[in-house]
Design an enzyme around this catalytic site. Structure first.
Site, short mmCIF file in Angstrom:
data_model
loop_
_atom_site.label_atom_id
_atom_site.label_comp_id
_atom_site.label_asym_id
_atom_site.label_seq_id
_atom_site.Cartn_x
_atom_site.Cartn_y
_atom_site.Cartn_z
N HIS A 1 -3.61 39.19 66.77
CA HIS A 1 -4.08 40.56 66.49
C HIS A 1 -5.46 40.56 65.83
CE1 HIS A 1 0.11 41.84 67.14
NE2 HIS A 1 0.47 40.96 66.25
N GLY B 1 6.96 40.13 64.62
CA GLY B 1 7.55 40.79 63.47
C GLY B 1 6.96 40.19 62.21
N SER C 1 2.83 37.16 68.66
CA SER C 1 2.53 37.52 67.27
C SER C 1 3.11 36.50 66.29
CB SER C 1 3.04 38.94 67.00
OG SER C 1 2.60 39.42 65.78
N ALA C 2 4.16 36.84 65.56
CA ALA C 2 4.76 35.89 64.61
C ALA C 2 5.22 34.62 65.32
CB ALA C 2 5.94 36.55 63.89
N GLU D 1 -5.97 41.11 70.75
CA GLU D 1 -4.84 41.67 71.48
C GLU D 1 -5.18 41.77 72.97
OE1 GLU D 1 -3.60 45.27 69.61
OE2 GLU D 1 -2.58 44.18 68.00
#
Length: 240
Positions: A162, A93, A125-126, A197
């Site tokens: 990413h 997020g 991700s985050a 990714e």
């Protein structure tokens, strides 16, 4: 440089093309945590989703493979929940919102303590950005302002999940991801690992392993970036 007790699964993204949420990585998660229970931290709130809905997405993905999921937001004593978790999963997020919330709730040191005591940590991700030195190489907009950009610092480098290569057929003339990381290195010295990714890092006993079918791109200040293939990553690659 890496605490030998730390067990990390640092995942570039939760979803890749052609697969549902966490589908491509769920078997790795199950084998990695060696447990049937995860405490999920939903604070990054992708697209502004509620804590309950975000946690439900993780439940829907992992409970069919025998992993019970509890949202950290549902615990009255969140510090105790972190310290006694069988495994911790921090989802993707907005990295700025995630880190701000963790600092506000006083959970940064508890997360460090839990992981240094051997609690498996999963980040996507985050949540992966947090494993590095700072969040200075996140792709997110700074929609809120955390009191510090210092991350959990389990790894002696920064992450760029990413990571995207320039598209030679694109008419877009703005900055590439590589350009922005080079800008970061005008003012910061730490190594940056660009995770494409579908790739992830597995860290155990002080050893970093790149997993997945894609290479990762390594950026060092004042040096030409290099590509590394899947496998054990030498310290020479990620140390300055």
């Amino acid at each position: 440089m890496i605490n030998s007790n730390d067990r990390l699964l640092v995942i570039s993204t939760s979803t890749i093309y052609g697969y549902s949420f966490l589908e491509y990585i769920k078997d790795e998660i199950k084998e990695f945590i060696q447990s049937d229970e995860i405490v999920f931290v939903p604070y990054a709130r992708p697209s502004g989703v509620s804590y309950d809905d975000y946690t439900q997405n993780v439940k829907d993905a992992l409970e069919p493979i025998g992993i019970s999921v509890k949202g950290l937001h549902t615990f009255e004593n969140k510090k105790e929940a972190i310290l006694h978790a069988k495994a911790i999963f921090i989802g993707g997020g907005n990295t700025f919102l995630l880190l701000k919330t963790l600092y506000e709730q006083g959970l940064v040191e508890e997360l460090r303590s839990a992981v240094h005591n051997g609690t498996p940590y999963i980040g996507t991700s985050a949540g992966s950005n947090l494993t590095g030195l700072t969040i200075g190489t996140t792709n997110d907009m700074p929609i809120v302002y955390p009191p510090s950009f210092d991350a959990l610092q389990f790894l002696p480098f920064n992450l760029n999940p990413h990571y995207l290569d320039p598209d030679p057929d694109s008419k877009h003339k703005g900055e590439t991801r590589e350009t922005r990381i080079n800008e970061f290195h005008k003012f910061n010295h730490q190594v940056v690992v660009g995770l494409r990714e579908g790739s992830w890092l597995r860290v155990e006993k002080g050893v970093v392993e790149l997993k997945g079918t894609l290479s990762a791109r390594i950026f060092k200040q004042d040096q030409t970036p290099i590509e590394i293939e899947s496998g054990i990553v030498s310290e020479e690659v990620y140390l300055r």
